[in-house]
Design an enzyme around this catalytic site. Structure first.
Site, short mmCIF file in Angstrom:
data_model
loop_
_atom_site.label_atom_id
_atom_site.label_comp_id
_atom_site.label_asym_id
_atom_site.label_seq_id
_atom_site.Cartn_x
_atom_site.Cartn_y
_atom_site.Cartn_z
N CYS A 113 0.82 -1.22 0.00
CA CYS A 113 0.00 0.00 0.00
C CYS A 113 0.85 1.27 0.00
O CYS A 113 0.32 2.36 -0.16
CB CYS A 113 -0.94 0.00 1.20
SG CYS A 113 -2.06 -1.38 1.18
N HIS A 254 -2.97 7.12 4.20
CA HIS A 254 -3.47 5.91 3.53
C HIS A 254 -4.86 5.58 4.05
O HIS A 254 -5.11 5.61 5.26
CB HIS A 254 -2.50 4.76 3.83
CG HIS A 254 -2.94 3.44 3.29
ND1 HIS A 254 -3.47 3.29 2.03
CD2 HIS A 254 -2.91 2.19 3.83
CE1 HIS A 254 -3.76 2.02 1.83
NE2 HIS A 254 -3.44 1.33 2.91
N ASN A 284 -10.09 0.18 1.10
CA ASN A 284 -8.64 0.24 0.93
C ASN A 284 -8.30 -0.15 -0.52
O ASN A 284 -8.51 -1.29 -0.92
CB ASN A 284 -8.00 -0.74 1.94
CG ASN A 284 -6.49 -0.75 1.87
OD1 ASN A 284 -5.89 -0.18 0.97
ND2 ASN A 284 -5.88 -1.42 2.83
O1 UT7 Z 1 -3.36 -1.47 3.69
C1 UT7 Z 1 -2.42 -2.06 4.55
C2 UT7 Z 1 -2.74 -1.64 5.88
N1 UT7 Z 1 -3.92 -2.34 6.34
C3 UT7 Z 1 -4.24 -2.23 7.57
O2 UT7 Z 1 -3.53 -1.52 8.26
C4 UT7 Z 1 -5.39 -3.01 8.11
C5 UT7 Z 1 -5.23 -3.08 9.59
N2 UT7 Z 1 -6.26 -3.81 10.31
C6 UT7 Z 1 -7.53 -3.40 10.39
O3 UT7 Z 1 -7.96 -2.48 9.75
C7 UT7 Z 1 -8.41 -4.13 11.39
O4 UT7 Z 1 -7.61 -4.98 12.16
C8 UT7 Z 1 -9.56 -4.97 10.74
C9 UT7 Z 1 -10.63 -4.04 10.23
C10 UT7 Z 1 -9.02 -5.82 9.63
C11 UT7 Z 1 -10.19 -5.88 11.78
O5 UT7 Z 1 -10.63 -5.12 12.91
P1 UT7 Z 1 -10.30 -5.62 14.40
O6 UT7 Z 1 -10.96 -4.68 15.30
O7 UT7 Z 1 -8.80 -5.72 14.48
O8 UT7 Z 1 -11.02 -7.01 14.47
P2 UT7 Z 1 -10.39 -8.47 14.70
O9 UT7 Z 1 -9.64 -8.92 13.50
O10 UT7 Z 1 -9.66 -8.47 16.01
O11 UT7 Z 1 -11.70 -9.32 14.82
C12 UT7 Z 1 -12.62 -9.11 15.89
C13 UT7 Z 1 -13.81 -10.03 15.70
C14 UT7 Z 1 -13.42 -11.50 15.50
O12 UT7 Z 1 -14.34 -12.28 16.21
P3 UT7 Z 1 -13.96 -12.93 17.63
O13 UT7 Z 1 -12.76 -13.78 17.37
O14 UT7 Z 1 -13.65 -11.76 18.51
O15 UT7 Z 1 -15.20 -13.66 18.00
C15 UT7 Z 1 -13.62 -11.71 14.03
O16 UT7 Z 1 -13.92 -13.04 13.71
O17 UT7 Z 1 -14.57 -9.68 14.56
C16 UT7 Z 1 -14.80 -10.82 13.74
N3 UT7 Z 1 -14.86 -10.38 12.35
C17 UT7 Z 1 -16.00 -9.99 11.76
N4 UT7 Z 1 -17.27 -9.91 12.22
C18 UT7 Z 1 -18.21 -9.45 11.38
C19 UT7 Z 1 -13.85 -10.27 11.46
N5 UT7 Z 1 -14.32 -9.80 10.30
C20 UT7 Z 1 -15.66 -9.62 10.46
C21 UT7 Z 1 -16.69 -9.16 9.61
N6 UT7 Z 1 -17.93 -9.08 10.11
N7 UT7 Z 1 -16.45 -8.76 8.34
#
Ligand code: UT7
Length: 327
Positions: A113, A254, A284
């Site tokens: 990115c 970004h 993104n």
């Molecule tokens: O371009 C390069 C740079 N990119 C980035 O910097 C991306 C960085 N990361 C992020 O933007 C975030 O980490 C995400 C948006 C990808 C995820 O957010 P998060 O707050 O870090 O969530 P998580 O991955 O810790 O997931 C939390 C929960 C999980 O459930 P449990 O294990 O807590 O029960 C996931 O399974 O959310 C669940 N989950 C979803 N639920 C509903 C993950 N994706 C989804 C979804 N809908 N689409």
């Protein structure tokens, strides 16, 4: 002293919208989860017949037109992308042919990115060296081609699009690209990668069955690096130019996640009125993110002549980068 400055800018996103409501029919998610965790409402998706080079060419035409130039004036063409039309020839050569740019050095840069800022940095250095006069610098990705629409943890995040700038040599000492800082730190492929299709894992029936040709990301681990490294590299740009955060007119980060944008802005002391955000509309778009945002900011009047504009990005590698521009 030779500097490079932005003479033209343009962007292009496909018409087709993939909304959060559309995604609810594809994976187990909710509008509330996507908006609260990412800030994204919708993203653009390229039709099957549209290639990365097509989007790059559309954005480039607008940038060249704004610069009042002809394609033949371009002598350097750099495309930042992780979704090239094919592994080779480079996408930049496809764009060169598409636009009828006859004589130019053309190559791609793969920096996740951060691809656009890396490309800008290389073009700026080559112009300062006196070797080239007018560079076309593109950041573009068609992430929908490498997104697994059965994986809810990634498919809600990404979209397609790209942008371009014409960067030209000038002799105004205080105008143009004031600095670029580019960094990388290998060893983080466990948190963001596209496993298959390269020499490590050539395409096979197994790689296809296991969905290895799609983005794999450990989002929450990347999140922590993103906030820290984006803060550091933005500070680096401000300090290198002997400025304070208050001197910056617009911060264009970004567009990966509104929470990353807000956390970085807070650490840097930028009020959100000084931060450009369009992640809600496009998600993104990887290398496309910064030039699309810059183009929208400029065309909507958020960037005016002589404004100080700070950009930064982070991506796979890890790679991260910033640039300070006197518009
Ligand atoms: O371009 C390069 C740079 N990119 C980035 O910097 C991306 C960085 N990361 C992020 O933007 C975030 O980490 C995400 C948006 C990808 C995820 O957010 P998060 O707050 O870090 O969530 P998580 O991955 O810790 O997931 C939390 C929960 C999980 O459930 P449990 O294990 O807590 O029960 C996931 O399974 O959310 C669940 N989950 C979803 N639920 C509903 C993950 N994706 C989804 C979804 N809908 N689409």
């Amino acid at each position: 002293m030779i500097r490079s400055s932005i003479k033209g800018i343009g962007s292009y996103v496909p018409d087709k919208i993939l909304s959060n409501e559309d995604l609810l029919k594809m994976v187990d998610t909710s509008d509330d989860w996507i908006v609260s965790r990412t800030g994204i409402k919708e993203r653009r998706i390229a039709d099957k017949n549209i290639k990365t080079s097509d989007i790059a060419a559309e954005a480039s035409k607008k940038a060249i037109e704004m610069a009042n130039m002809k394609p033949s004036d371009i002598d350097l063409l750099i495309v930042g992308t992780v979704t090239p039309d094919m592994i080779f020839p480079s996408t930049s050569c496809m764009v060169q042919n598409n636009l009828g740019i006859k004589k130019a050095a053309a190559f791609d840069i793969s920096a996740g990115c951060a691809g656009f800022i890396y490309s800008l940095s290389v073009a700026d250095s080559l112009i300062k060296s006196g070797q080239f006069k007018n560079a076309l610098v593109v950041g573009v990705d068609v992430l929908s081609r490498i997104t697994d629409y059965t994986d809810r943890s990634t498919c809600v995040l990404f979209g397609d699009g790209g942008g371009a700038v014409v960067l030209s040599a000038n002799n105004e000492s205080d105008r143009g690209i004031l600095s670029t800082h580019i960094h990388s730190e290998g060893g983080h492929d466990d948190i963001l990668k596209l496993p298959a299709g390269g020499s490590n894992m050539p395409a096979s029936i197994g790689s296809i069955e296991n969905h290895e040709h799609y983005i794999k990301m450990k989002g929450s681990e990347l999140f922590k690096y993103a906030v820290n490294y984006l803060n550091n590299v933005a500070k680096e740009a401000i300090e290198y130019n002997n400025l304070n955060p208050e001197d910056i007119d617009l911060f264009v980060p970004h567009q990966a996640n509104i929470r990353i944008i807000e956390a970085t802005a807070k650490k840097l002391g930028f009020p959100m009125e000084k931060v450009f955000v369009n992640v809600n509309k496009y998600g993104n778009t990887s290398s496309g993110s910064i030039p699309i945002a810059l183009d929208e900011a400029y065309r909507s009047g958020r960037i005016k002549e002589r404004d100080l504009v700070l950009i930064d990005a982070i991506g796979a590698g890890l790679t991260w980068a910033s640039s300070l521009i006197r518009w």
